[in-house]
Design a protein around this motif. Structure first.
Motif, PDB file in Angstrom:
ATOM      1  N   TYR A 328       0.871  -1.307  -0.053  1.00 21.20           N
ATOM      2  CA  TYR A 328      -0.035   0.006   0.173  1.00 21.20           C
ATOM      3  C   TYR A 328       0.887   1.019   0.108  1.00 21.20           C
ATOM      4  O   TYR A 328       0.543   2.032  -0.757  1.00 21.20           O
ATOM      5  CB  TYR A 328      -1.026   0.046   1.279  1.00 21.20           C
ATOM      6  CG  TYR A 328      -2.257  -0.937   1.109  1.00 21.20           C
ATOM      7  CD1 TYR A 328      -2.494  -1.658  -0.107  1.00 21.20           C
ATOM      8  CD2 TYR A 328      -2.834  -0.986   2.394  1.00 21.20           C
ATOM      9  CE1 TYR A 328      -3.369  -2.546  -0.142  1.00 21.20           C
ATOM     10  CE2 TYR A 328      -4.043  -1.743   2.317  1.00 21.20           C
ATOM     11  CZ  TYR A 328      -4.213  -2.719   1.203  1.00 21.20           C
ATOM     12  OH  TYR A 328      -5.324  -3.445   1.236  1.00 21.20           O
ATOM     13  N   GLU A 329       1.838   1.283   0.884  1.00 20.53           N
ATOM     14  CA  GLU A 329       2.951   2.293   0.755  1.00 20.53           C
ATOM     15  C   GLU A 329       3.458   2.562  -0.507  1.00 20.53           C
ATOM     16  O   GLU A 329       3.426   3.597  -1.000  1.00 20.53           O
ATOM     17  CB  GLU A 329       3.681   2.057   1.907  1.00 20.53           C
ATOM     18  CG  GLU A 329       3.096   2.183   3.410  1.00 20.53           C
ATOM     19  CD  GLU A 329       2.426   3.358   3.510  1.00 20.53           C
ATOM     20  OE1 GLU A 329       3.031   4.731   3.263  1.00 20.53           O
ATOM     21  OE2 GLU A 329       1.089   3.673   4.382  1.00 20.53           O
ATOM     22  N   ARG A 330       4.046   1.482  -0.961  1.00 26.70           N
ATOM     23  CA  ARG A 330       4.634   1.763  -2.369  1.00 26.70           C
ATOM     24  C   ARG A 330       3.571   1.985  -3.437  1.00 26.70           C
ATOM     25  O   ARG A 330       3.997   2.750  -4.557  1.00 26.70           O
ATOM     26  CB  ARG A 330       5.275   0.134  -2.916  1.00 26.70           C
ATOM     27  CG  ARG A 330       6.448   0.035  -2.064  1.00 26.70           C
ATOM     28  CD  ARG A 330       7.136  -1.215  -2.351  1.00 26.70           C
ATOM     29  NE  ARG A 330       7.202  -1.438  -3.868  1.00 26.70           N
ATOM     30  CZ  ARG A 330       7.619  -2.197  -4.576  1.00 26.70           C
ATOM     31  NH1 ARG A 330       7.736  -3.629  -3.943  1.00 26.70           N
ATOM     32  NH2 ARG A 330       7.890  -2.338  -5.856  1.00 26.70           N
ATOM     33  N   LEU A 331       2.239   1.640  -3.259  1.00 25.32           N
ATOM     34  CA  LEU A 331       1.355   1.836  -4.177  1.00 25.32           C
ATOM     35  C   LEU A 331       1.063   3.530  -4.173  1.00 25.32           C
ATOM     36  O   LEU A 331       0.820   4.183  -5.229  1.00 25.32           O
ATOM     37  CB  LEU A 331      -0.001   1.195  -3.825  1.00 25.32           C
ATOM     38  CG  LEU A 331      -1.085   1.177  -5.122  1.00 25.32           C
ATOM     39  CD1 LEU A 331      -0.820   0.772  -6.017  1.00 25.32           C
ATOM     40  CD2 LEU A 331      -2.226   0.347  -4.347  1.00 25.32           C
ATOM     41  N   LEU A 332       1.055   4.089  -3.028  1.00 26.13           N
ATOM     42  CA  LEU A 332       1.077   5.645  -2.664  1.00 26.13           C
ATOM     43  C   LEU A 332       1.963   6.131  -3.562  1.00 26.13           C
ATOM     44  O   LEU A 332       1.759   7.332  -3.907  1.00 26.13           O
ATOM     45  CB  LEU A 332       1.026   5.571  -1.350  1.00 26.13           C
ATOM     46  CG  LEU A 332      -0.626   5.632  -0.573  1.00 26.13           C
ATOM     47  CD1 LEU A 332      -0.326   5.804   0.927  1.00 26.13           C
ATOM     48  CD2 LEU A 332      -1.660   6.439  -1.219  1.00 26.13           C
TER      49      LEU A 332
END
Length: 351
Positions: A328-332
């Motif tokens: 999720y953090e990388r997706l952001l």
């Protein structure tokens, strides 16, 4: 039946092991053991309650591919051992005109039930998605997958695929048309693949010059860096259709100004805040600003068959279920090329 899953317990908590109860298959139900589940930006929005409607605990996941483990007594479409998939919906009213037309996502009675965080009409509470061992769904909302498919790379077609396929088909992307795709992420990379496969002259708009080579590999005929004002100005009034796949805040008028007379920009990304639209971006010349949401069950099956015929899949990075929060953090940050997919075998070893 008791089913292992991964769930968010609040908007701020990391996803963690969770046990849920699936119903025993009803006569027209199929029980699918989940092999792979894609990670969609919507999963992040829902897990963190960014749309303000999440019911906790929340088990995300609506890009589901697996194998049928059990069928109800009246099931005709599947047998045990078949490959099957589930996308963004698991139910609708089935009686209104849009449902009968195969557009269940636009159910006129408000009866669309989404794969997670929707009202579970059978078991009560809310539906739980694909970050889990299995799922039970009426066969009418299960899709067929051909044997021999790359199952992990097929999973994102159930959302990223149909979300881009449907508007490109609806607005006639094809030979003789100039089509723009805004953003080269999970949605955008599928938009480029489909626009190219349909025969349109395909132009990718990106803020990242480093994605140009990849965009051409995926099928883009041209790449325009949207921060280059001169490059954007040179393309004014030259597009028949633009598919906007960006979920971050951005200047929508910059893209509306690229449309020809009667050209259409369709939004499939879902920015958190409203996008200001200048009236004159629509009035002069006459232009259309539209939106599109996934696709109905018949069109989703059509898309899966189209992809199988042409060897089209998503570009993916495989992760384990424990890696979802990091994903999720990388997706952001846009740090994935171009879709995370969870190997659900990893759930068996989770605490």
């Amino acid at each position: 039946m008791s089913t292992k899953a991964y769930a968010a317990q609040s908007a701020s908590s990391p996803l963690a092991p969770f046990s849920l109860t699936r119903r025993d298959p009803l006569p027209t139900d199929v029980l699918i053991d989940i092999l792979y589940c894609g990670v969609c930006h919507s999963d992040l929005h829902q897990a963190r309650n960014e749309w303000g409607n999440t019911v906790y605990p929340c088990v995300p996941g609506h890009e589901i591919v697996g194998r049928v483990a059990k069928v109800g007594t009246a099931v005709k479409k599947f047998k045990e051992g078949d490959l099957a998939a589930v996308g963004c919906m698991v139910d609708s009213c089935g009686a209104c005109e849009t449902c009968k037309s195969g557009l269940e996502q636009f159910c006129e009675t408000g009866g669309t039930v989404f794969t997670y965080n929707g009202p579970d009409r059978h078991s009560g509470g809310v539906t739980y998605g694909g970050y889990s061992e299995n799922i039970v769904v009426d066969e009418a909302f299960a899709l067929k997958i051909r044997e021999g498919a790359d199952l992990a790379a097929t999973a994102p077609l159930l959302c990223a695929g149909i979300t881009t396929y449907s508007p490109l088909r609806h607005w006639g992307a094809g030979p003789g048309k100039t089509v723009g795709i805004v953003g080269l992420g999970g949605l955008g990379h599928m938009g480029v693949k489909f626009a190219h496969a349909f025969g349109a002259h395909t132009v990718l708009f990106t803020t990242s010059p480093g994605k140009a080579e990849d965009a051409r590999r995926l099928g883009a005929d041209e790449v325009v860096v949207s921060r280059d004002a001169d490059a954007m100005a040179r393309r004014a009034r030259s597009f028949d259709f633009i598919l906007d796949c960006v979920s971050a805040q951005h200047d929508i008028n910059a893209y509306l100004d690229l449309l020809k007379l009667d050209g259409t920009l369709a939004l499939v990304g879902a920015p958190e805040h409203p996008l200001p639209v200048s009236a004159f971006s629509l009035l002069m010349p006459r232009r259309n600003f539209a939106g599109s949401a996934i696709g109905g069950i018949p069109e989703t099956q059509e898309m899966l068959d189209f992809c199988a015929d042409r060897g089209i899949v998503s570009d993916i990075e495989m992760i384990g279920v424990r890696d979802v929060d990091a994903a999720y953090e990388r997706l952001l940050k846009g740090d994935v090329r171009y879709r995370f997919v969870i190997d659900m075998a990893s759930l068996k070893g989770s605490a």
